[in-house]
Design a protein around this motif. Structure first.
Motif, short mmCIF file in Angstrom:
data_model
loop_
_atom_site.label_atom_id
_atom_site.label_comp_id
_atom_site.label_asym_id
_atom_site.label_seq_id
_atom_site.Cartn_x
_atom_site.Cartn_y
_atom_site.Cartn_z
N SER A 146 -8.05 9.35 -25.41
CA SER A 146 -8.30 10.35 -26.45
C SER A 146 -9.71 10.22 -27.02
O SER A 146 -10.31 11.21 -27.44
N GLU A 147 -10.25 9.00 -27.03
CA GLU A 147 -11.57 8.73 -27.59
C GLU A 147 -11.69 9.25 -29.02
O GLU A 147 -12.75 9.66 -29.49
N SER A 148 -10.57 9.20 -29.74
CA SER A 148 -10.55 9.66 -31.12
C SER A 148 -11.19 8.63 -32.03
O SER A 148 -11.12 7.42 -31.78
N ASN A 149 -11.81 9.10 -33.11
CA ASN A 149 -12.36 8.18 -34.11
C ASN A 149 -11.26 7.40 -34.82
O ASN A 149 -11.53 6.39 -35.47
N ALA A 150 -10.03 7.87 -34.70
CA ALA A 150 -8.90 7.20 -35.35
C ALA A 150 -8.17 6.23 -34.42
O ALA A 150 -7.22 5.57 -34.85
N THR A 151 -8.60 6.15 -33.17
CA THR A 151 -7.89 5.31 -32.20
C THR A 151 -7.80 3.86 -32.66
O THR A 151 -6.75 3.22 -32.54
N ASN A 160 -9.49 13.95 -36.94
CA ASN A 160 -9.14 12.93 -35.94
C ASN A 160 -10.33 12.56 -35.07
O ASN A 160 -10.30 11.55 -34.36
N TYR A 161 -11.38 13.37 -35.14
CA TYR A 161 -12.58 13.12 -34.34
C TYR A 161 -13.85 13.05 -35.19
O TYR A 161 -14.95 13.26 -34.68
N THR A 162 -13.71 12.75 -36.47
CA THR A 162 -14.87 12.62 -37.34
C THR A 162 -14.64 11.45 -38.30
O THR A 162 -13.56 10.86 -38.34
N THR A 163 -15.66 11.14 -39.11
CA THR A 163 -15.52 10.00 -40.03
C THR A 163 -16.12 10.23 -41.41
O THR A 163 -15.69 9.64 -42.37
N LYS A 164 -17.15 11.05 -41.55
CA LYS A 164 -17.92 11.09 -42.79
C LYS A 164 -17.11 11.61 -43.98
O LYS A 164 -16.10 12.31 -43.82
N ARG A 165 -17.62 11.29 -45.19
CA ARG A 165 -16.94 11.70 -46.42
C ARG A 165 -16.74 13.22 -46.48
O ARG A 165 -15.71 13.70 -46.96
N GLU A 166 -17.72 13.99 -46.00
CA GLU A 166 -17.59 15.45 -46.01
C GLU A 166 -16.34 15.89 -45.25
O GLU A 166 -15.62 16.79 -45.68
N TYR A 167 -16.08 15.22 -44.13
CA TYR A 167 -14.93 15.60 -43.31
C TYR A 167 -13.62 15.13 -43.94
O TYR A 167 -12.57 15.75 -43.75
N ILE A 227 -4.27 9.75 -39.95
CA ILE A 227 -3.80 10.51 -38.79
C ILE A 227 -3.36 11.91 -39.22
O ILE A 227 -2.37 12.10 -39.92
N MET A 228 -4.11 12.93 -38.76
CA MET A 228 -3.81 14.32 -39.06
C MET A 228 -2.94 14.90 -37.96
O MET A 228 -3.24 14.74 -36.77
N LEU A 229 -1.87 15.55 -38.34
CA LEU A 229 -0.85 15.98 -37.39
C LEU A 229 -1.28 17.21 -36.61
O LEU A 229 -1.83 18.17 -37.17
N ARG A 230 -1.00 17.21 -35.30
CA ARG A 230 -1.38 18.31 -34.41
C ARG A 230 -0.17 18.76 -33.59
O ARG A 230 0.80 18.01 -33.41
N LYS A 231 -0.24 19.95 -33.08
CA LYS A 231 0.83 20.49 -32.22
C LYS A 231 0.87 19.72 -30.90
O LYS A 231 -0.17 19.30 -30.38
N ALA A 232 2.06 19.52 -30.39
CA ALA A 232 2.22 18.84 -29.10
C ALA A 232 1.38 19.55 -28.03
O ALA A 232 1.44 20.79 -27.90
#
Length: 473
Positions: A88-93, A11-18, A130-135
């Protein structure tokens, strides 16, 4: 992997490795079948459109996080609402904010998604990003911690994190409570080795079992020995030359002339570039999208390699002696030099500027680049939407066409849920890009791997490595 692994939270990265690591450690509401590109259930069991902007999602009741706790609708709603929030400043925002108003819990196993407007690609975004996370994962006790999952990842995927030394080594172990098909291999160790020669030596000595992003010559030579197997598969990444048709760098420049842009297309020997410089499964392309993507109409205008035709068009355009052209590039130096050589051969005086990607991005944003050699992988998504909006929407600095009608056409494909209508819109858009020669499409890419002879590693047509499907012979 040559790239340093520093953050395990996709949720906070972008590259193919991730992306590869997220396939191992994470799950999403839906999955995309790499063979058919159809949406399949994952954490979600189904969905129901209440109206054009209200979507109900039903969840499995047997999904567990790696810490043993059970996933509920609260976790799903929290994840989406958090990522949609600018704080959140998430890369997925950017993916979620495009369409999500809010996610609402309606029961322990159902979530209602309220959309801002009609958006036909919601399920695709849910499957891809979007990868799911605990509340409360990112703002427990009211304090924001965007790095909360960076090292101590708690997710729901087929593998859990056993240990992690950022930039050095990641150890993953099979998660026995995973709700889906259990992977056959019990442990995966990911090592950061920047030097390809060191990777090669480790593979030959048995220290490594899998390498990717392998140069073609090395993959072919080492794959011909008993010590390794060479595997080559398709990749949704494509290469292209973007031309300043809109005249941002020069309102009256040669690139504003469609005849010049067509000449450039004819001048490039894309088939030889694909075969000899990219190799493997790479192919020449003539569209501003990958041929495997939904809506990528292959009946659009093609410009076969014809240097004499290119010269004729330059004369017709009023440039019998050519003109100076600055081309920027940041990768695949051999291909960049081949582009420059082909254009030089028809009389264009090319100044090739080979720079870091950051420099290219900065100069492009400032509208200082007349042409650049770029690539795009569409995040592994076989849909023209994944490349068209990024490169031809009004707000994108990658859009150098200056064609407002094209920008509106591309966006209109995201305002209908009718797949037949979407396909027709993309066909028209791709056709217009080709007719006006806003790009010079070059080639698709090939993914080259070196494997231990003892490893079964299946390849998927979207080019995304899914190590969770590997097994030992």
């Amino acid at each position: 992997m040559a790239e340093e692994i520093l953050n395990l939270d996709y949720n906070y990265t972008t590259k193919r490795e991730y992306i590869i690591l997220a396939q191992l450690t994470d799950t999403t509401l839906f999955e995309l079948d790499p063979e058919t590109q159809k949406i399949k259930p994952a954490v979600a069991t189904g969905y129901d459109w209440i109206d054009d902007t209200t979507l109900d999602i039903t969840l499995r009741d047997d999904v567990k996080f790696h810490d043993g706790s059970k996933l509920t609708a609260d976790d799903v709603a929290y994840t989406y609402n958090w990522i949609a929030n600018a704080d959140s400043e998430s890369n997925a925002t950017g993916v979620v904010d495009r369409w999500l108003d809010k996610a609402e819990v309606t029961s322990s196993t159902t979530v209602r998604f309220h959309l801002k407007s009609v958006y036909p690609l919601v399920l695709r975004d849910m499957a891809n990003r979007i990868m799911l996370r605990k509340a409360g994962a990112y703002n427990a006790n009211g304090e924001i911690n965007r790095d909360a999952m960076a090292s101590n990842l708690i997710s729901t995927g087929p593998y859990k994190v056993a240990s992690f030394e950022p930039g050095t080594e990641l150890v993953l172990e099979r998660f026995d409570d995973y709700f889906g098909d259990k992977p056959e291999i019990g442990k995966i160790i990911v090592r950061n080795i920047p030097d390809i020669g060191t990777q090669q030596a480790e593979l030959m000595s048995g220290g490594l079992d899998w390498m990717f992003k392998v140069p073609l010559d090395l993959a072919e030579s080492l794959g011909a020995t008993p010590m390794a197997a060479h595997s080559s598969g398709a990749d949704l990444r494509v290469g292209f030359l973007v031309l300043d048709a809109g005249g941002y760098t020069d309102p009256d420049g040669p690139l504003t002339n469609v005849l010049v842009r067509r000449a450039i297309n004819h001048a490039l020997n894309t088939e030889e570039m694909a075969e000899y410089l990219i190799g493997g499964s790479a192919e020449a392309i003539h569209t501003a999208c990958h041929p495997a993507q939904f809506g990528c109409d292959q009946s659009s205008t093609a410009y076969p390699y014809d240097p004499e035709k290119a010269k004729e068009l330059l004369v017709e355009a009023g440039y019998p002696d050519g003109f100076p052209l600055e081309i920027w590039a940041y990768r695949d130096k051999a291909a960049s030099e081949s582009i420059a050589a082909d254009l030089t051969a028809v009389g264009i005086d090319v100044d090739l500027r080979y720079v870091k990607l950051g420099s290219l991005n900065q100069a492009r944003a400032a509208r200082e680049i007349p042409a650049y050699f770029g690539t795009w992988g569409s995040g592994g998504t076989a849909d023209t939407a994944a490349i068209a909006r990024i490169h031809f929407a009004d707000e994108s600095d990658r859009n150098m066409s200056g064609d407002d009608a094209l920008a509106q056409l591309v966006l209109s494909a995201e305002q209908t849920t009718d797949q037949a209508a979407r396909k027709e819109i993309y066909s028209e858009a791709i056709g217009k890009i080709a007719d006006e020669a806003y790009w010079a499409p070059l080639f698709s890419y090939s993914a080259n791997y070196l494997l231990s002879p003892e490893l079964n590693f299946p390849l998927d047509p979207d080019g995304l490595p899914r190590l969770q499907n590997s097994s030992w012979k």
